[in-house]
Motif scaffolding. Sequence first.
Motif, PDB file in Angstrom:
ATOM      1  N   MET A  62       0.879  -1.200   0.086  1.00 27.70           N
ATOM      2  CA  MET A  62      -0.067  -0.008  -0.106  1.00 27.70           C
ATOM      3  C   MET A  62       0.985   1.379  -0.122  1.00 27.70           C
ATOM      4  SD  MET A  62      -3.139  -0.963  -0.261  1.00 27.70           S
ATOM      5  CE  MET A  62      -2.664  -2.463  -1.150  1.00 27.70           C
ATOM      6  N   PHE A  63       1.906   1.355   0.745  1.00 27.31           N
ATOM      7  CA  PHE A  63       2.928   2.116   0.724  1.00 27.31           C
ATOM      8  C   PHE A  63       3.507   2.655  -0.572  1.00 27.31           C
ATOM      9  CE2 PHE A  63       4.134   1.619   5.517  1.00 27.31           C
ATOM     10  CZ  PHE A  63       2.844   2.329   5.612  1.00 27.31           C
ATOM     11  N   ILE A  64       4.038   1.645  -1.282  1.00 27.26           N
ATOM     12  CA  ILE A  64       4.434   1.375  -2.670  1.00 27.26           C
ATOM     13  C   ILE A  64       3.448   2.061  -3.558  1.00 27.26           C
ATOM     14  CG2 ILE A  64       5.300   0.174  -4.492  1.00 27.26           C
ATOM     15  CD1 ILE A  64       6.687  -1.625  -2.439  1.00 27.26           C
ATOM     16  N   LEU A  65       2.155   1.654  -3.320  1.00 27.81           N
ATOM     17  CA  LEU A  65       1.066   2.230  -4.370  1.00 27.81           C
ATOM     18  C   LEU A  65       0.785   3.589  -4.315  1.00 27.81           C
ATOM     19  CD1 LEU A  65      -1.185   1.755  -6.393  1.00 27.81           C
ATOM     20  CD2 LEU A  65      -2.843   1.228  -4.451  1.00 27.81           C
ATOM     21  N   MET A  66       0.917   4.225  -2.835  1.00 22.09           N
ATOM     22  CA  MET A  66       0.679   5.532  -2.704  1.00 22.09           C
ATOM     23  C   MET A  66       1.736   6.252  -3.043  1.00 22.09           C
ATOM     24  SD  MET A  66      -0.541   6.447   1.256  1.00 22.09           S
ATOM     25  CE  MET A  66       0.951   6.043   2.034  1.00 22.09           C
ATOM     26  N   GLY A  67       3.079   5.764  -3.200  1.00 20.61           N
ATOM     27  CA  GLY A  67       4.077   6.277  -3.797  1.00 20.61           C
ATOM     28  C   GLY A  67       3.872   6.539  -5.283  1.00 20.61           C
ATOM     29  N   ALA A  68       3.519   5.446  -5.980  1.00 22.82           N
ATOM     30  CA  ALA A  68       3.267   5.413  -7.322  1.00 22.82           C
ATOM     31  C   ALA A  68       2.105   6.350  -7.620  1.00 22.82           C
ATOM     32  CB  ALA A  68       3.067   4.027  -7.917  1.00 22.82           C
ATOM     33  N   ILE A  69       1.144   6.242  -6.989  1.00 22.30           N
ATOM     34  CA  ILE A  69       0.097   7.388  -7.256  1.00 22.30           C
ATOM     35  C   ILE A  69       0.456   8.709  -7.200  1.00 22.30           C
ATOM     36  CG2 ILE A  69      -2.092   8.281  -6.332  1.00 22.30           C
ATOM     37  CD1 ILE A  69      -2.817   5.406  -5.922  1.00 22.30           C
ATOM     38  N   ALA A  70       1.326   9.103  -6.059  1.00 20.81           N
ATOM     39  CA  ALA A  70       1.806  10.325  -5.587  1.00 20.81           C
ATOM     40  C   ALA A  70       2.606  11.041  -7.104  1.00 20.81           C
ATOM     41  CB  ALA A  70       2.498  10.459  -4.354  1.00 20.81           C
ATOM     42  N   PHE A  71       3.732   9.910  -7.412  1.00 22.95           N
ATOM     43  CA  PHE A  71       4.500  10.167  -8.406  1.00 22.95           C
ATOM     44  C   PHE A  71       3.761  10.323  -9.745  1.00 22.95           C
ATOM     45  CE2 PHE A  71       7.085   9.382 -12.179  1.00 22.95           C
ATOM     46  CZ  PHE A  71       8.304  10.154 -11.946  1.00 22.95           C
ATOM     47  N   HIS A  72       2.717   9.519 -10.255  1.00 19.68           N
ATOM     48  CA  HIS A  72       2.213   9.708 -11.393  1.00 19.68           C
ATOM     49  C   HIS A  72       1.081  10.944 -11.363  1.00 19.68           C
ATOM     50  CE1 HIS A  72       4.356   6.525 -13.269  1.00 19.68           C
ATOM     51  NE2 HIS A  72       4.200   5.713 -12.344  1.00 19.68           N
ATOM     52  N   THR A  73       0.492  11.347 -10.505  1.00 17.54           N
ATOM     53  CA  THR A  73      -0.289  12.413 -10.308  1.00 17.54           C
ATOM     54  C   THR A  73       0.257  13.774 -10.254  1.00 17.54           C
ATOM     55  OG1 THR A  73      -0.410  12.424  -7.915  1.00 17.54           O
ATOM     56  CG2 THR A  73      -2.212  11.222  -9.489  1.00 17.54           C
ATOM     57  N   GLY A  74       1.711  13.639 -10.170  1.00 21.65           N
ATOM     58  CA  GLY A  74       2.443  15.047 -10.152  1.00 21.65           C
ATOM     59  C   GLY A  74       2.717  15.509  -8.855  1.00 21.65           C
ATOM     60  N   LEU A  75       2.335  14.904  -7.629  1.00 20.84           N
ATOM     61  CA  LEU A  75       2.558  15.521  -6.455  1.00 20.84           C
ATOM     62  C   LEU A  75       3.979  15.809  -6.382  1.00 20.84           C
ATOM     63  CD1 LEU A  75       1.310  15.964  -3.619  1.00 20.84           C
ATOM     64  CD2 LEU A  75       2.032  13.673  -2.798  1.00 20.84           C
ATOM     65  N   THR A  76       5.023  14.939  -6.517  1.00 14.99           N
ATOM     66  CA  THR A  76       6.479  14.956  -6.532  1.00 14.99           C
ATOM     67  C   THR A  76       6.799  16.333  -7.201  1.00 14.99           C
ATOM     68  OG1 THR A  76       6.867  13.553  -8.142  1.00 14.99           O
ATOM     69  CG2 THR A  76       6.939  12.732  -5.858  1.00 14.99           C
ATOM     70  N   ARG A  77       6.370  16.703  -8.355  1.00 12.48           N
ATOM     71  CA  ARG A  77       6.462  17.753  -9.295  1.00 12.48           C
ATOM     72  C   ARG A  77       5.989  19.104  -8.354  1.00 12.48           C
ATOM     73  NH1 ARG A  77      10.458  20.110 -11.898  1.00 12.48           N
ATOM     74  NH2 ARG A  77      10.501  18.801 -13.467  1.00 12.48           N
ATOM     75  N   THR A  78       4.957  18.841  -7.929  1.00 10.77           N
ATOM     76  CA  THR A  78       4.330  20.021  -7.247  1.00 10.77           C
ATOM     77  C   THR A  78       4.932  20.144  -6.021  1.00 10.77           C
ATOM     78  OG1 THR A  78       2.134  19.312  -7.986  1.00 10.77           O
ATOM     79  CG2 THR A  78       1.953  20.730  -6.049  1.00 10.77           C
ATOM     80  N   LEU A  79       5.248  19.503  -5.158  1.00 13.73           N
ATOM     81  CA  LEU A  79       6.279  19.578  -3.978  1.00 13.73           C
ATOM     82  C   LEU A  79       7.650  20.344  -4.446  1.00 13.73           C
ATOM     83  CD1 LEU A  79       5.458  16.353  -2.002  1.00 13.73           C
ATOM     84  CD2 LEU A  79       4.926  18.312  -1.087  1.00 13.73           C
TER      85      LEU A  79
END
Length: 182
Positions: free
Chosen positions: A53-70
């Motif tokens: 679930m943590f890995i899924l959360m990380g993948a979702i965060a990356f592919h939705t652009g959360l990392t770029r926004t941060l």
Amino acid sequence: MVLLSLRIPIGVSLGMTAFTGIFALRGMDAAFALMGSTTFQFIAHWSLTAIPMFILMGAIAFHTGLTRTLFDAGKAWLSFLPGGLAIATNVSSAGFAAASGSSVAMAGAMSRLAVPEMLRAKYDPGLATGVVAASGTLGAFIPPSIPFVLYAVFMEASVGQLLMAVNHRAGKDESRAGPGDQ
């Protein structure tokens, strides 16, 4: 040590040594029974379901652009400081670590975002990659964290209580501060 010197992987070496020891002490039936049940009991542990679930959360965060926004937010807020991109990388790494729980995923995501930005800003390549590598360790310390889950499983503790105790402990430290401690 002999198995390791023969370049057999550590996990296989330990398993073979344990199997041989149980075989010598208890016999073949006990060795096979324990090998099957112990492996299943560890893998079937309910608390380990948090890791995918943590890995899924990380993948979702990356592919939705959360990392770029941060990272963009960190750049906007901290670019006026000397080394602002490096500091922004640390801040955005902390934010992404809180979403993914994985140091490796966080370092991979930040290396794709932050290193090219720092190289364009004329940062030394060693500094750029070093900042990402150092901030990658945040994933292990900020809950939710995969190492916390593994620690709880190995210590036979509750994952939820461990994560709440980390946050609860931080709250206790703040409440102990007296008026003169500010």
